[in-house]
Design a protein around this motif. Structure first.
Motif, short mmCIF file in Angstrom:
data_model
loop_
_atom_site.label_atom_id
_atom_site.label_comp_id
_atom_site.label_asym_id
_atom_site.label_seq_id
_atom_site.Cartn_x
_atom_site.Cartn_y
_atom_site.Cartn_z
N LEU A 27 5.18 -31.81 29.19
CA LEU A 27 5.52 -31.02 28.00
C LEU A 27 4.82 -29.66 28.04
N VAL A 28 3.55 -29.64 28.37
CA VAL A 28 2.82 -28.37 28.48
C VAL A 28 3.36 -27.54 29.64
N SER A 29 3.74 -28.21 30.73
CA SER A 29 4.28 -27.50 31.89
C SER A 29 5.63 -26.86 31.58
N TYR A 30 6.34 -27.37 30.60
CA TYR A 30 7.59 -26.74 30.18
C TYR A 30 7.31 -25.65 29.14
N VAL A 35 7.27 -20.13 26.83
CA VAL A 35 6.75 -19.20 25.82
C VAL A 35 6.33 -17.88 26.47
N MET A 36 5.57 -17.96 27.56
CA MET A 36 5.07 -16.74 28.19
C MET A 36 6.20 -15.87 28.74
N ALA A 37 7.14 -16.47 29.46
CA ALA A 37 8.26 -15.68 30.00
C ALA A 37 9.18 -15.22 28.87
N GLY A 38 9.33 -16.05 27.84
CA GLY A 38 10.14 -15.65 26.69
C GLY A 38 9.56 -14.45 25.97
N ILE A 39 8.24 -14.44 25.82
CA ILE A 39 7.58 -13.28 25.21
C ILE A 39 7.83 -12.03 26.06
N GLY A 40 7.72 -12.19 27.36
CA GLY A 40 8.01 -11.06 28.25
C GLY A 40 9.44 -10.59 28.13
N GLY A 41 10.37 -11.50 27.99
CA GLY A 41 11.77 -11.14 27.82
C GLY A 41 12.02 -10.40 26.51
N PHE A 42 11.39 -10.86 25.44
CA PHE A 42 11.54 -10.19 24.15
C PHE A 42 10.86 -8.83 24.15
N ALA A 43 9.69 -8.75 24.77
CA ALA A 43 8.93 -7.49 24.78
C ALA A 43 9.65 -6.41 25.58
N THR A 44 10.31 -6.81 26.65
CA THR A 44 11.00 -5.82 27.50
C THR A 44 12.48 -5.71 27.20
N GLY A 45 12.98 -6.58 26.33
CA GLY A 45 14.40 -6.53 25.98
C GLY A 45 15.31 -7.05 27.08
N ALA A 53 13.64 -17.96 31.06
CA ALA A 53 12.39 -18.55 30.56
C ALA A 53 12.57 -20.01 30.20
N VAL A 54 13.67 -20.36 29.58
CA VAL A 54 13.88 -21.74 29.14
C VAL A 54 14.71 -22.56 30.12
N THR A 55 15.20 -21.95 31.18
CA THR A 55 16.00 -22.70 32.16
C THR A 55 15.25 -22.80 33.48
N THR A 56 15.40 -21.81 34.35
CA THR A 56 14.84 -21.92 35.70
C THR A 56 13.32 -21.87 35.74
N ILE A 57 12.71 -21.08 34.92
CA ILE A 57 11.25 -20.93 34.97
C ILE A 57 10.57 -22.19 34.40
N ARG A 126 18.08 -14.84 40.84
CA ARG A 126 16.72 -15.04 40.31
C ARG A 126 16.05 -16.27 40.91
N LEU A 127 16.83 -17.18 41.47
CA LEU A 127 16.27 -18.44 41.97
C LEU A 127 15.26 -18.22 43.08
N ARG A 128 15.45 -17.19 43.87
CA ARG A 128 14.52 -16.90 44.98
C ARG A 128 13.11 -16.61 44.48
N PHE A 129 13.00 -16.09 43.30
CA PHE A 129 11.69 -15.74 42.74
C PHE A 129 11.22 -16.77 41.72
N ASP A 130 12.10 -17.15 40.80
CA ASP A 130 11.71 -18.04 39.70
C ASP A 130 11.23 -19.40 40.18
N LEU A 131 11.95 -20.01 41.10
CA LEU A 131 11.62 -21.37 41.53
C LEU A 131 10.27 -21.45 42.25
N PRO A 132 10.02 -20.65 43.29
CA PRO A 132 8.72 -20.82 43.97
C PRO A 132 7.52 -20.44 43.11
#
Length: 157
Positions: A27-30, A35-45, A53-57, A126-132
């Motif tokens: 649960l924490v790993s999800y 949250v962190m990537a979502g904040i980054g997405g909202f901050a940068t638009g 943030a909620v799928t691949t990451i 994005r999979l090349r970066f997000d997954l590893p």
């Protein structure tokens, strides 16, 4: 004259480490990367980052935590993973998870654009970066937490 100072009983020298509860770790790993990537997405638009943030990451992080955590829980007491140095084990499992996830990410980035519905989507790229990256963080964290939940063995002198 009686003393008014109350003395606390001494804590046991070898307190048990906190238990490793897999569902909480997953649960924490999800939640944490979402949250962190979502904040980054909202901050940068960046809508793409918000979705990732909620799928691949977060999904990759939770999957790696679940698989690796389940494997660690089944290890025999006294196995080499229980005896090894915690930092080295965490880095090794993080790099191993990243290498496997990189292979999956590269394959997905190569083959998924061939599906007509995904041909114009930036998501497979994005999979090349997000997954590893997600796998490396999750593999390192879950191994660190699991190893910390194991009782310490005293070395024979």
């Amino acid at each position: 004259m009686p003393s008014t100072v109350h003395q606390q009983p001494a804590a046991p020298a070898t307190a048990a480490p906190p238990p490793f509860v897999l569902w909480r770790e997953v649960l924490v790993s999800y939640a944490a990367p979402a949250v962190m990537a979502g904040i980054g997405g909202f901050a940068t638009g960046q809508t793409e980052l918000k979705i990732a943030a909620v799928t691949t990451i977060a999904g990759t992080s939770a999957l790696v935590a679940a698989l690796l955590g389940a494997r660690h829980r089944r290890r025999a007491p006294g196995s080499w993973v229980e005896r090894g140095p915690r930092p080295l084990l965490a880095v090794a499992f993080g790099l191993g998870a990243a290498a496997l996830a990189l292979a999956v990410g590269l394959a997905g980035a190569q083959w998924l654009p061939r599906i007509p519905a995904l041909a114009d989507s930036p998501w497979p790229g994005r999979l090349r970066f997000d997954l590893p990256v997600s796998a490396a963080i999750a593999g390192t964290a879950i191994t660190w937490r699991w190893r910390g939940s194991r009782p310490r063995r005293r070395r024979a002198r």
